[in-house]
Design a protein around this motif. Sequence first.
Motif, PDB file in Angstrom:
ATOM      1  N   VAL A 157       4.691  36.815  28.624  1.00  0.00           N
ATOM      2  CA  VAL A 157       5.810  37.499  28.305  1.00  0.00           C
ATOM      3  C   VAL A 157       5.734  38.898  29.116  1.00  0.00           C
ATOM      4  O   VAL A 157       4.980  39.650  29.035  1.00  0.00           O
ATOM      5  CB  VAL A 157       5.823  37.748  26.884  1.00  0.00           C
ATOM      6  CG1 VAL A 157       6.975  38.639  26.367  1.00  0.00           C
ATOM      7  CG2 VAL A 157       5.966  36.311  26.172  1.00  0.00           C
ATOM      8  N   ASN A 158       6.903  39.315  29.750  1.00  0.00           N
ATOM      9  CA  ASN A 158       7.121  40.423  30.205  1.00  0.00           C
ATOM     10  C   ASN A 158       8.255  41.458  29.726  1.00  0.00           C
ATOM     11  O   ASN A 158       8.530  42.524  30.276  1.00  0.00           O
ATOM     12  CB  ASN A 158       7.143  40.483  31.822  1.00  0.00           C
ATOM     13  CG  ASN A 158       8.272  39.678  32.188  1.00  0.00           C
ATOM     14  OD1 ASN A 158       9.477  40.217  31.855  1.00  0.00           O
ATOM     15  ND2 ASN A 158       8.212  38.393  32.956  1.00  0.00           N
ATOM     16  N   TYR A 159       9.163  40.787  28.819  1.00  0.00           N
ATOM     17  CA  TYR A 159      10.207  41.221  28.631  1.00  0.00           C
ATOM     18  C   TYR A 159      10.520  40.616  26.978  1.00  0.00           C
ATOM     19  O   TYR A 159      10.568  39.475  27.016  1.00  0.00           O
ATOM     20  CB  TYR A 159      11.347  41.113  29.330  1.00  0.00           C
ATOM     21  CG  TYR A 159      12.525  41.930  29.012  1.00  0.00           C
ATOM     22  CD1 TYR A 159      12.692  43.450  29.381  1.00  0.00           C
ATOM     23  CD2 TYR A 159      13.637  41.300  28.289  1.00  0.00           C
ATOM     24  CE1 TYR A 159      13.883  43.924  28.940  1.00  0.00           C
ATOM     25  CE2 TYR A 159      15.038  42.042  27.987  1.00  0.00           C
ATOM     26  CZ  TYR A 159      14.915  43.599  28.410  1.00  0.00           C
ATOM     27  OH  TYR A 159      16.075  44.078  27.976  1.00  0.00           O
ATOM     28  N   ASP A 160      10.901  41.525  25.863  1.00  0.00           N
ATOM     29  CA  ASP A 160      10.953  41.023  24.511  1.00  0.00           C
ATOM     30  C   ASP A 160      12.183  42.073  23.965  1.00  0.00           C
ATOM     31  O   ASP A 160      11.715  43.111  23.365  1.00  0.00           O
ATOM     32  CB  ASP A 160      10.071  40.603  23.836  1.00  0.00           C
ATOM     33  CG  ASP A 160      10.117  39.786  22.611  1.00  0.00           C
ATOM     34  OD1 ASP A 160      11.586  39.814  22.110  1.00  0.00           O
ATOM     35  OD2 ASP A 160       9.107  39.454  22.044  1.00  0.00           O
ATOM     36  N   THR A 161      13.298  41.716  23.869  1.00  0.00           N
ATOM     37  CA  THR A 161      14.207  42.629  23.246  1.00  0.00           C
ATOM     38  C   THR A 161      15.621  42.099  22.463  1.00  0.00           C
ATOM     39  O   THR A 161      15.758  40.719  22.917  1.00  0.00           O
ATOM     40  CB  THR A 161      14.724  43.688  24.335  1.00  0.00           C
ATOM     41  OG1 THR A 161      15.367  44.743  23.601  1.00  0.00           O
ATOM     42  CG2 THR A 161      15.678  43.213  25.159  1.00  0.00           C
ATOM     43  N   VAL A 162      16.026  42.562  21.806  1.00  0.00           N
ATOM     44  CA  VAL A 162      17.276  42.021  21.062  1.00  0.00           C
ATOM     45  C   VAL A 162      18.454  42.801  22.259  1.00  0.00           C
ATOM     46  O   VAL A 162      18.516  44.034  22.180  1.00  0.00           O
ATOM     47  CB  VAL A 162      17.534  42.426  19.567  1.00  0.00           C
ATOM     48  CG1 VAL A 162      18.819  42.079  19.152  1.00  0.00           C
ATOM     49  CG2 VAL A 162      16.385  41.774  18.728  1.00  0.00           C
ATOM     50  N   VAL A 163      19.486  42.088  22.524  1.00  0.00           N
ATOM     51  CA  VAL A 163      20.487  42.515  23.178  1.00  0.00           C
ATOM     52  C   VAL A 163      21.863  41.926  22.385  1.00  0.00           C
ATOM     53  O   VAL A 163      21.909  41.241  21.827  1.00  0.00           O
ATOM     54  CB  VAL A 163      20.605  41.896  24.586  1.00  0.00           C
ATOM     55  CG1 VAL A 163      19.161  42.190  25.433  1.00  0.00           C
ATOM     56  CG2 VAL A 163      20.607  40.419  24.529  1.00  0.00           C
ATOM     57  N   GLU A 164      22.939  42.809  22.723  1.00  0.00           N
ATOM     58  CA  GLU A 164      24.025  42.576  22.309  1.00  0.00           C
ATOM     59  C   GLU A 164      25.065  41.589  23.317  1.00  0.00           C
ATOM     60  O   GLU A 164      24.916  42.223  24.542  1.00  0.00           O
ATOM     61  CB  GLU A 164      24.943  43.632  22.023  1.00  0.00           C
ATOM     62  CG  GLU A 164      26.295  43.549  21.365  1.00  0.00           C
ATOM     63  CD  GLU A 164      27.059  44.944  20.875  1.00  0.00           C
ATOM     64  OE1 GLU A 164      28.298  45.157  21.340  1.00  0.00           O
ATOM     65  OE2 GLU A 164      26.606  45.578  20.164  1.00  0.00           O
ATOM     66  N   THR A 165      25.799  40.572  22.875  1.00  0.00           N
ATOM     67  CA  THR A 165      26.220  39.801  24.084  1.00  0.00           C
ATOM     68  C   THR A 165      27.851  39.996  24.106  1.00  0.00           C
ATOM     69  O   THR A 165      28.405  40.314  22.910  1.00  0.00           O
ATOM     70  CB  THR A 165      25.724  38.519  23.745  1.00  0.00           C
ATOM     71  OG1 THR A 165      26.315  38.015  22.524  1.00  0.00           O
ATOM     72  CG2 THR A 165      24.270  38.162  23.942  1.00  0.00           C
ATOM     73  N   SER A 166      28.390  39.731  25.126  1.00  0.00           N
ATOM     74  CA  SER A 166      29.963  39.710  25.206  1.00  0.00           C
ATOM     75  C   SER A 166      30.452  38.645  24.645  1.00  0.00           C
ATOM     76  O   SER A 166      31.809  38.555  24.547  1.00  0.00           O
ATOM     77  CB  SER A 166      30.300  40.440  26.701  1.00  0.00           C
ATOM     78  OG  SER A 166      29.967  39.004  27.643  1.00  0.00           O
ATOM     79  N   GLY A 167      29.934  37.560  24.732  1.00  0.00           N
ATOM     80  CA  GLY A 167      30.589  36.255  24.697  1.00  0.00           C
ATOM     81  C   GLY A 167      31.379  35.365  25.740  1.00  0.00           C
ATOM     82  O   GLY A 167      32.031  34.573  25.770  1.00  0.00           O
ATOM     83  N   VAL A 168      31.184  36.509  26.948  1.00  0.00           N
ATOM     84  CA  VAL A 168      32.225  36.273  27.693  1.00  0.00           C
ATOM     85  C   VAL A 168      31.255  35.726  29.272  1.00  0.00           C
ATOM     86  O   VAL A 168      31.626  34.807  29.863  1.00  0.00           O
ATOM     87  CB  VAL A 168      33.248  37.288  28.436  1.00  0.00           C
ATOM     88  CG1 VAL A 168      33.996  37.180  29.436  1.00  0.00           C
ATOM     89  CG2 VAL A 168      34.084  37.909  27.072  1.00  0.00           C
TER      90      VAL A 168
END
Length: 184
Positions: free
Chosen positions: A59-70
């Motif tokens: 694992v080199n990245y683990d985060t919560v992101v907001e998505t556009s749905g687009v």
Amino acid sequence: MKPLIIALGLLASAAAAQTAPGVDKPKERLPTDVRRATIIVRDMEASLKLYRDVVGMQVNYDTVVETSGVALPAGPPGAKARLVLLNSNDPWVGWIGLMQWVKPAIKAKPYPKRMGPGGVVLVMNTDDVAGRCKAAKSVPGVHFTSEPRLQIYPGRNGGPEIRVMGCNFFDPDGVLVEINQILK
């Protein structure tokens, strides 16, 4: 099944191509590298048990992101998704992304029983095919289609035959995985 996977050819690094019998290094740098395939997952922890703990990726990245749905047509605009990136030996190519929508969750489709158009096979090379195939059986949601077996393929461009020991299974989200070990 139409999994939301971005790319194929996960382990196609330039270094591997230089040493594969019958595969010539390109005379000029090609315009594209396959960086990562991202799998939309039902349960991040079950997927991490497979790809991190069994396959051995890091694992080199683990985060919560907001998505556009687009741009990534999944989930509604403003939804939150956990994105985990894992790498193998190459710092640039051959990565897998795992993405789980957490708020709101995306309803999962039934697990596939067979492959069809739009299906994807992730092919991974390992140092211990017997051990990793055995360990994969303990991951919830993994469904084996083939126990470890020897496959022999014709060589590339008149080169020696390619001998591979490998197993196949559907991962916890219905992506077909082949773990193999190239034999000498």
